[in-house]
Design a protein around this motif. Structure first.
Motif, PDB file in Angstrom:
ATOM      1  N   GLY A   1      43.351  57.667  45.878  1.00  0.00           N
ATOM      2  CA  GLY A   1      42.473  56.832  46.668  1.00  0.00           C
ATOM      3  C   GLY A   1      41.272  56.332  45.885  1.00  0.00           C
ATOM      4  N   PHE A   2      40.802  55.128  46.226  1.00  0.00           N
ATOM      5  CA  PHE A   2      39.663  54.500  45.558  1.00  0.00           C
ATOM      6  C   PHE A   2      38.792  53.835  46.617  1.00  0.00           C
ATOM      7  N   LEU A   3      37.495  54.093  46.539  1.00  0.00           N
ATOM      8  CA  LEU A   3      36.570  53.647  47.578  1.00  0.00           C
ATOM      9  C   LEU A   3      35.461  52.796  46.971  1.00  0.00           C
ATOM     10  N   GLY A   4      35.322  51.575  47.482  1.00  0.00           N
ATOM     11  CA  GLY A   4      34.193  50.738  47.092  1.00  0.00           C
ATOM     12  C   GLY A   4      34.441  49.945  45.829  1.00  0.00           C
ATOM     13  N   GLN A   5      33.674  48.872  45.685  1.00  0.00           N
ATOM     14  CA  GLN A   5      33.887  47.945  44.578  1.00  0.00           C
ATOM     15  C   GLN A   5      33.691  48.607  43.218  1.00  0.00           C
ATOM     16  N   GLN A   6      32.873  49.658  43.159  1.00  0.00           N
ATOM     17  CA  GLN A   6      32.650  50.334  41.881  1.00  0.00           C
ATOM     18  C   GLN A   6      33.914  51.024  41.381  1.00  0.00           C
ATOM     19  N   GLN A   7      34.908  51.231  42.262  1.00  0.00           N
ATOM     20  CA  GLN A   7      36.164  51.864  41.849  1.00  0.00           C
ATOM     21  C   GLN A   7      37.328  50.886  41.801  1.00  0.00           C
ATOM     22  N   LEU A   8      37.051  49.604  41.991  1.00  0.00           N
ATOM     23  CA  LEU A   8      38.123  48.617  41.998  1.00  0.00           C
ATOM     24  C   LEU A   8      38.871  48.583  40.669  1.00  0.00           C
ATOM     25  N   GLU A   9      38.126  48.584  39.565  1.00  0.00           N
ATOM     26  CA  GLU A   9      38.781  48.506  38.261  1.00  0.00           C
ATOM     27  C   GLU A   9      39.660  49.729  38.014  1.00  0.00           C
ATOM     28  N   SER A  10      39.201  50.892  38.424  1.00  0.00           N
ATOM     29  CA  SER A  10      40.024  52.099  38.276  1.00  0.00           C
ATOM     30  C   SER A  10      41.298  51.994  39.103  1.00  0.00           C
ATOM     31  N   ALA A  11      41.181  51.407  40.288  1.00  0.00           N
ATOM     32  CA  ALA A  11      42.348  51.257  41.153  1.00  0.00           C
ATOM     33  C   ALA A  11      43.397  50.335  40.545  1.00  0.00           C
ATOM     34  N   LEU A  12      42.968  49.400  39.707  1.00  0.00           N
ATOM     35  CA  LEU A  12      43.863  48.372  39.195  1.00  0.00           C
ATOM     36  C   LEU A  12      44.400  48.647  37.797  1.00  0.00           C
ATOM     37  N   THR A  13      43.855  49.617  37.107  1.00  0.00           N
ATOM     38  CA  THR A  13      44.247  49.863  35.719  1.00  0.00           C
ATOM     39  C   THR A  13      45.721  50.228  35.601  1.00  0.00           C
ATOM     40  N   GLY A  14      46.444  49.454  34.810  1.00  0.00           N
ATOM     41  CA  GLY A  14      47.833  49.774  34.515  1.00  0.00           C
ATOM     42  C   GLY A  14      48.823  49.497  35.630  1.00  0.00           C
ATOM     43  N   VAL A  15      48.439  48.715  36.618  1.00  0.00           N
ATOM     44  CA  VAL A  15      49.288  48.500  37.790  1.00  0.00           C
ATOM     45  C   VAL A  15      50.351  47.439  37.503  1.00  0.00           C
TER      46      VAL A  15
ATOM     47  N   CYS B   1      41.823  43.829  34.735  1.00  0.00           N
ATOM     48  CA  CYS B   1      42.414  45.162  34.568  1.00  0.00           C
ATOM     49  C   CYS B   1      43.940  45.192  34.503  1.00  0.00           C
ATOM     50  N   CYS B   2      44.600  44.239  35.146  1.00  0.00           N
ATOM     51  CA  CYS B   2      46.075  44.229  35.114  1.00  0.00           C
ATOM     52  C   CYS B   2      46.563  42.789  35.163  1.00  0.00           C
ATOM     53  N   PRO B   3      46.221  41.996  34.150  1.00  0.00           N
ATOM     54  CA  PRO B   3      46.519  40.560  34.176  1.00  0.00           C
ATOM     55  C   PRO B   3      48.000  40.226  34.206  1.00  0.00           C
ATOM     56  N   ASN B   4      48.850  41.179  33.847  1.00  0.00           N
ATOM     57  CA  ASN B   4      50.291  40.925  33.836  1.00  0.00           C
ATOM     58  C   ASN B   4      50.995  41.391  35.106  1.00  0.00           C
ATOM     59  N   ALA B   5      50.236  41.933  36.048  1.00  0.00           N
ATOM     60  CA  ALA B   5      50.838  42.433  37.282  1.00  0.00           C
ATOM     61  C   ALA B   5      51.329  41.284  38.158  1.00  0.00           C
ATOM     62  N   ILE B   6      52.363  41.565  38.927  1.00  0.00           N
ATOM     63  CA  ILE B   6      52.782  40.637  39.982  1.00  0.00           C
ATOM     64  C   ILE B   6      51.853  40.847  41.173  1.00  0.00           C
ATOM     65  N   VAL B   7      51.369  39.751  41.758  1.00  0.00           N
ATOM     66  CA  VAL B   7      50.417  39.811  42.866  1.00  0.00           C
ATOM     67  C   VAL B   7      51.077  39.286  44.127  1.00  0.00           C
ATOM     68  N   ASN B   8      51.146  40.132  45.152  1.00  0.00           N
ATOM     69  CA  ASN B   8      51.610  39.734  46.487  1.00  0.00           C
ATOM     70  C   ASN B   8      50.386  39.539  47.364  1.00  0.00           C
ATOM     71  N   LEU B   9      50.091  38.296  47.727  1.00  0.00           N
ATOM     72  CA  LEU B   9      48.880  37.985  48.485  1.00  0.00           C
ATOM     73  C   LEU B   9      49.222  37.768  49.958  1.00  0.00           C
ATOM     74  N   ILE B  10      48.665  38.624  50.809  1.00  0.00           N
ATOM     75  CA  ILE B  10      48.908  38.587  52.249  1.00  0.00           C
ATOM     76  C   ILE B  10      47.708  38.028  52.996  1.00  0.00           C
ATOM     77  N   SER B  11      46.511  38.174  52.425  1.00  0.00           N
ATOM     78  CA  SER B  11      45.266  37.806  53.111  1.00  0.00           C
ATOM     79  C   SER B  11      45.327  36.361  53.600  1.00  0.00           C
ATOM     80  N   ASN B  12      45.046  36.193  54.877  1.00  0.00           N
ATOM     81  CA  ASN B  12      45.108  34.862  55.482  1.00  0.00           C
ATOM     82  C   ASN B  12      43.790  34.106  55.357  1.00  0.00           C
TER      83      ASN B  12
END
Length: 329
Positions: free
Chosen positions: A96-110, A148-159
């Motif tokens: 789990g990752f909470l808050g914008q300060q942990q966004l980069e950690s959440a995305l590393t290597g994804v 952090c993960c520029p090569n990841a596939i992104v599935n965008l759901i946000s309307n």
């Protein structure tokens, strides 16, 4: 002593915000975490995991055997969701990752990022209102992805997907990381709904029905190609009108989560190298004069590796294709 060490490892695993725990228990750090999953697979991040779509989506992704590591990020409530989901006895490791300060950690290597973050459209809210709120959220998240993960596939759901996908594209272009094959607006909800409604009319199991849905992901921009339904069938003009309007106008968050995980699974199977994975998605396209258009796409290791042409359309669908899509949000 050994019990305390095990407890500390579990704590570091669920809440990787404590640098000391990260150092002391290197086996659970992000760069080694995939190996600790129940089976070989992919690393997936859900951004907005504590929301109405994010929570059931997280549960369903935890059940997917292709996921070895599942990162759950949100600006609120993600520790509780992470704790609940992590108790499920399936192979994926959950963090789990909470808050914008942990966004980069959440995305590393994804490998795959799924974004249900944002607010849903509420009664009295226009699509412009929705756009003004969610556009900023999507921009921030995509800046993190680009870093952090520029090569990841992104599935965008946000309307509204019709507008958030172009925003994401611009963020990636600015960062120099844009790959149109890897940015996919999730319109699977329209397909799932179309399959179900058409199956009701035909008296079939929805799992036996496949309805291509093209165009956009809002109201009249949604166009089910009822002339291309499998198994082949025909509809009266009245049935066509009824089904088209019903598919355009329905919607629930839980069904959206189901549709999102179904599409994510298709992307993961594509990443694995499975052949013949074709689904509908809102992608950069030259199928029409519009820069983005929901079409059938072939999914593979590079994302949407091929965008299919619309194919033969009946008169009703040709009218829709030329008349529906002038306004996109």
């Amino acid at each position: 002593m050994e019990a305390n060490q095990r407890i500390a490892r579990i704590s570091a695993h669920l809440h990787p915000s404590n640098p000391q725990m990260e150092r002391e228990h290197a086996i659970l750090r992000r760069d080694g975490c995939r190996a600790k999953g129940g089976a070989p697979g992919f690393k997936v991040a859900i951004l907005g995991a504590a929301g109405g779509i994010g929570q059931p989506l997280a549960m369903l992704m935890k059940m997917n055997p292709l996921v070895s590591v599942l990162h759950l990020y949100d600006v609120v409530n993600s520790p509780g969701v992470t704790a609940d989901i992590s108790h499920m006895d399936t192979g994926a490791v959950v963090r789990g990752f909470l808050g914008q300060q942990q966004l980069e950690s959440a995305l590393t290597g994804v490998d795959l990022v799924v974004i249900p973050a944002g607010v849903p459209r509420k009664p009295g809210m226009t699509r412009d209102d929705l756009f003004n709120i969610n556009a900023g959220i999507v921009k921030t998240l995509c800046e993190g992805i680009a870093k952090c993960c520029p090569n990841a596939i992104v599935n965008l759901i946000s309307n509204p997907v019709n507008s958030t996908v172009p925003i994401a594209a611009e963020v990636f272009k600015k960062a120099g990381t844009y790959d149109p094959k890897k940015l996919l607006g999730v319109t699977m909800l329209d397909v799932v709904r179309a399959n179900t409604f058409v199956a009701e009319v035909l008296g079939l199991d929805p799992r036996e029905v496949n309805v291509p849905v093209v165009g956009g992901h809002a109201g009249v921009t949604i166009l089910p190609l009822l002339s291309q339904v499998k198994p082949p069938c025909s509809f009266t003009p009245e049935e066509t009108e009824y089904l088209t309007k019903r598919i355009q106008d329905g919607g629930t968050e839980v069904v959206q989560a189901y549709a999102a995980v179904k599409f994510a699974d298709a992307c993961l199977r594509g990443l694995r190298g499975d052949a013949g994975i074709v689904e509908c998605a809102f992608v950069a396209s030259q199928v029409t004069e519009l820069p983005f258009f929901a079409s059938k796409v072939k999914l593979g290791r590079g994302g949407a590796e091929e965008v299919h042409q619309l194919g033969p359309l009946n008169e009703y669908e040709r009218t829709g294709e030329t008349g529906y899509f002038g306004v996109y949000h």
